[in-house]
Scaffold this active site. Structure first.
Site, PDB file in Angstrom:
ATOM      1  N   HIS A  27      -2.055   7.705   4.569  1.00 56.28           N
ATOM      2  CA  HIS A  27      -3.027   8.694   5.040  1.00 56.28           C
ATOM      3  C   HIS A  27      -2.531  10.104   4.735  1.00 56.28           C
ATOM      4  O   HIS A  27      -1.476  10.511   5.232  1.00 56.28           O
ATOM      5  CB  HIS A  27      -3.205   8.588   6.558  1.00 56.28           C
ATOM      6  CG  HIS A  27      -4.009   7.400   6.993  1.00 56.28           C
ATOM      7  ND1 HIS A  27      -3.736   6.698   8.141  1.00 56.28           N
ATOM      8  CD2 HIS A  27      -5.099   6.808   6.439  1.00 56.28           C
ATOM      9  CE1 HIS A  27      -4.626   5.726   8.275  1.00 56.28           C
ATOM     10  NE2 HIS A  27      -5.455   5.764   7.253  1.00 56.28           N
ATOM     11  N   TYR A  83       2.310   9.528   7.981  1.00 55.22           N
ATOM     12  CA  TYR A  83       3.320   8.485   8.219  1.00 55.22           C
ATOM     13  C   TYR A  83       2.759   7.075   8.329  1.00 55.22           C
ATOM     14  O   TYR A  83       3.283   6.270   9.109  1.00 55.22           O
ATOM     15  CB  TYR A  83       4.122   8.785   9.497  1.00 55.22           C
ATOM     16  CG  TYR A  83       4.432  10.239   9.757  1.00 55.22           C
ATOM     17  CD1 TYR A  83       5.246  10.955   8.886  1.00 55.22           C
ATOM     18  CD2 TYR A  83       3.947  10.894  10.885  1.00 55.22           C
ATOM     19  CE1 TYR A  83       5.560  12.284   9.143  1.00 55.22           C
ATOM     20  CE2 TYR A  83       4.254  12.217  11.143  1.00 55.22           C
ATOM     21  CZ  TYR A  83       5.049  12.915  10.267  1.00 55.22           C
ATOM     22  OH  TYR A  83       5.362  14.228  10.519  1.00 55.22           O
ATOM     23  N   HIS A  84       1.749   6.739   7.541  1.00 55.75           N
ATOM     24  CA  HIS A  84       1.166   5.404   7.653  1.00 55.75           C
ATOM     25  C   HIS A  84       1.209   4.638   6.331  1.00 55.75           C
ATOM     26  O   HIS A  84       0.189   4.052   5.930  1.00 55.75           O
ATOM     27  CB  HIS A  84      -0.284   5.493   8.148  1.00 55.75           C
ATOM     28  CG  HIS A  84      -0.416   6.126   9.502  1.00 55.75           C
ATOM     29  ND1 HIS A  84      -1.546   6.775   9.935  1.00 55.75           N
ATOM     30  CD2 HIS A  84       0.462   6.189  10.543  1.00 55.75           C
ATOM     31  CE1 HIS A  84      -1.374   7.217  11.164  1.00 55.75           C
ATOM     32  NE2 HIS A  84      -0.145   6.885  11.561  1.00 55.75           N
ATOM     33  N   PRO A  85       2.354   4.577   5.639  1.00 58.21           N
ATOM     34  CA  PRO A  85       2.373   3.822   4.380  1.00 58.21           C
ATOM     35  C   PRO A  85       2.238   2.323   4.644  1.00 58.21           C
ATOM     36  O   PRO A  85       2.841   1.795   5.572  1.00 58.21           O
ATOM     37  CB  PRO A  85       3.756   4.146   3.808  1.00 58.21           C
ATOM     38  CG  PRO A  85       4.602   4.443   4.999  1.00 58.21           C
ATOM     39  CD  PRO A  85       3.680   5.120   5.981  1.00 58.21           C
TER      40      PRO A  85
END
Ligand SMILES: Cc1cc2nc3c(=O)[nH]c(=O)nc-3n(C[C@H](O)[C@H](O)[C@H](O)COP(=O)(O)OP(=O)(O)OC[C@H]3O[C@@H](n4cnc5c(N)ncnc54)[C@H](O)[C@@H]3O)c2cc1C
Length: 551
Positions: free
Chosen positions: A299, A476-478
């Site tokens: 994101h 921080y949403h890999p």
């Protein structure tokens, strides 16, 4: 040690790893070993909800990765923090409890992940929760009681967070009482992973109650460097602890739970992955799987920041120091007060245009100015203020994780390829305009001084597009780098077993085939719960046993 001392070896003690360690050791029948590269989660900042700024910045417990230069984002290298500690990223994250949109899981099912529609994963979401906020009667079927992850109600809101709710209403946006209930769309209060005023990480929730079990071993400071294969079967792991190199063998399964960057790296180091990538680094190819490391999705996020003329928000400005000291005493003695806030108290899921079929934007409202992952604190020292962070929910851009070298201790190569698709940039531009509309409402009149970021001079669509490409960052949403599915790029099947191998599963954020609209920790915990149930079902050799656990 070199025997089959354990039934299950789990590489990575993060969000998913902690769920697995608990569930697999619960019935006392299986010997389970959890290996975590980082230390124990003793650091008091982990428990302190506002401690997230130094943790994200990475003074402790953080892999502190950086991406490759991003050609569509002004050539910048972009910071990629990840937890390196028991609890993994759940020990350093912002504690916002969001599951994602029901349609995201239905999409997984439609993408070939049989068994992963929202109706099918809902029992696992319920199972992991101890949901404290009062649910609306129509939302009661979505929530669970008695599970390990404590979801706390929001106490008193910061006056700026209240102003955000009022302003969103004044701007005519829809409201929702529960983002994780029947209606995700709207603005409202964000619930959080807290218990009695402290962060409730996955280590606190799942590992702490299980650590006393004689059949669970937790080894910290253990960097897993390789999965050991014999023929087509995973039989153990090699790991490094200090200077010592050790091996452990698994009688049943090895489970890789290193997260979206480290799980594909570990598979590659073990000779499992795309031929060309392994050849480049002189790693013998043991099992060709072209999808390992591909399909990286994340994101992109940006801030609209306003300087406040009131001193209601969080700040490191000298005028706030007495209050901070009092807050620290209050926290230390009673676990109460403003330091128990995780800053992101309110938020929204919105459509950037009426024709969007789902909310394509997520907002977090925080009563503080942007600190650039905690890496640049000048603004927080200078100003009081408030921010709306805006992220686009379902990016089309796809990146990859690869290797910089065959050295297992080197950082993986991270190339998210942010902004390769214009769609997410356009949605973010629309998101800034919508945020400005909310921030201009009367509810903010007592607080508003001036827009700091992007700043009043950035107005036209062209200027906003340029600004987004030069300033957006990760939220921080890999996910997606060992994706689940049945197509040629799938790494694991819908049972989370690595295609073509036995005794090896990947269970963490990397298996998501596509990014969900929302923060990722809840979905990762659900994946851990469902993965554990599948493993137990296989161990029992009984198709119903594991699934029945979730009923
Ligand atoms: C700063 C930040 C803020 C966030 N905020 C939120 C939020 O508010 N709400 C939310 O829902 N989500 C949030 N997230 C995302 C969420 O925390 C992650 O999606 C989730 O924790 C990922 O879980 P995981 O199990 O896949 O990986 P992780 O939790 O990262 O766990 C991986 C673990 O494996 C260990 N490991 C890696 N490689 C090895 C190896 N070779 N050997 C041994 N151990 C290894 C790591 O040290 C780590 O402990 C945030 C993330 C970050 C970084």
């Amino acid at each position: 040690m070199k025997d089959t001392d354990y039934d299950y070896l789990i590489a990575g003690g993060g969000s998913a790893g902690c769920v697995l360690a608990n569930r697999l050791s619960a019935d006392g029948k299986h010997r389970v070993c959890l290996l975590e590269a980082g230390p124990r989660d003793w650091n008091p900042l982990i428990r302190l909800p506002t401690g997230l700024i130094p943790l994200v910045r990475g003074w402790w417990c953080n892999w502190k990765y950086w991406s490759e230069p991003q050609p569509h984002m002004g050539g910048r290298r972009m910071y990629q923090p990840r937890g390196k500690v028991l609890g993994g990223s759940s020990s350093i994250n912002a504690q916002v409890y969001i599951r994602g949109n029901a349609a995201d899981f239905d999409r997984w099912a439609a993408q070939g992940c049989a068994g992963w529609s929202y109706e099918e994963v809902l029992p696992y979401f319920r199972r992991m929760e101890n949901y404290e906020p009062a649910s609306e009667p129509r939302d009661a079927r979505f929530h669970g009681k008695g599970g390990p992850l404590n979801i706390a109600p929001r106490g008193a809101l910061n006056p700026l967070s209240q102003a955000f709710l009022d302003a969103a209403g004044q701007a005519g946006l829809p409201a929702t009482a529960d983002f994780n209930g029947a209606q995700q769309e709207g603005y409202g209060i964000l619930h959080r992973y807290h218990r009695k005023g402290e962060r409730c990480s996955n280590a606190a929730a799942y590992l702490r109650p299980a650590e006393g079990r004689p059949n669970l071993t937790v080894i910290t400071g253990a960097h897993v460097t390789r999965v050991l294969l014999e023929g087509r079967r995973a039989v153990g792991v090699r790991y490094r602890k200090g200077r010592a190199e050790r091996e452990l063998r698994a009688a049943r399964e090895v489970i890789v739970s290193g997260g979206a960057f480290n799980s594909p790296q570990l598979l590659l180091l073990s000779g499992i992955g795309p031929r060309a990538e392994l050849e480049k680094h002189g790693i013998p190819l043991l099992h060709e799987l072209p999808g390992v490391g591909q399909n990286l999705q994340d994101h992109l996020d940006l801030y609209v920041v306003t300087k406040a003329k009131t001193r209601e928000g969080f700040s490191f400005h000298p005028t706030s120091w007495w209050r901070a000291l009092a807050g620290l005493v209050q926290y230390a003695l009673f676990r109460r007060g403003y330091l128990t806030s995780n800053l992101a108290e309110t938020g929204a899921f919105l459509r950037s245009a009426p024709e969007e079929p789902l909310p394509d934007l997520q907002w977090h409202f925080a009563p503080v100015v942007n600190a650039y992952h905690g890496l640049d604190l000048r603004g927080v020292f200078r100003h009081y203020g408030y921010s709306i962070t805006i992220n686009e929910n379902r990016p089309l851009s796809r990146g990859r994780v690869g290797l910089h070298s065959a050295d297992p201790l080197a950082a993986p190569l991270i190339d998210p390829n942010y902004g390769a698709e214009g769609r997410e940039i356009e949605r973010l531009v629309r998101g800034i305009k919508l945020a400005r509309k909310v921030l201009a409402q009367p509810a903010f009149d007592p607080h508003r001084a001036v827009e700091l970021v992007p700043g009043p001079q950035v107005r036209s669509d062209e200027e906003l597009r340029h600004w987004v490409r030069h300033h957006a960052e990760t939220i921080y949403h890999p996910v997606g780098t060992c994706k689940m599915g049945v197509d040629p790029l799938a790494v694991v099947d819908p049972q989370l077993r690595v295609h073509g191998l036995q005794g090896l599963r990947v269970i963490d954020a990397s298996v998501m085939p596509s990014l969900i609209g929302g923060n990722t920790n809840a979905a990762v915990s659900m994946i851990g719960e469902k993965g554990a149930a599948m493993i137990l079902r296989d161990a029992a050799g009984n198709a119903e046993a594991g699934e029945a656990l979730a009923a």
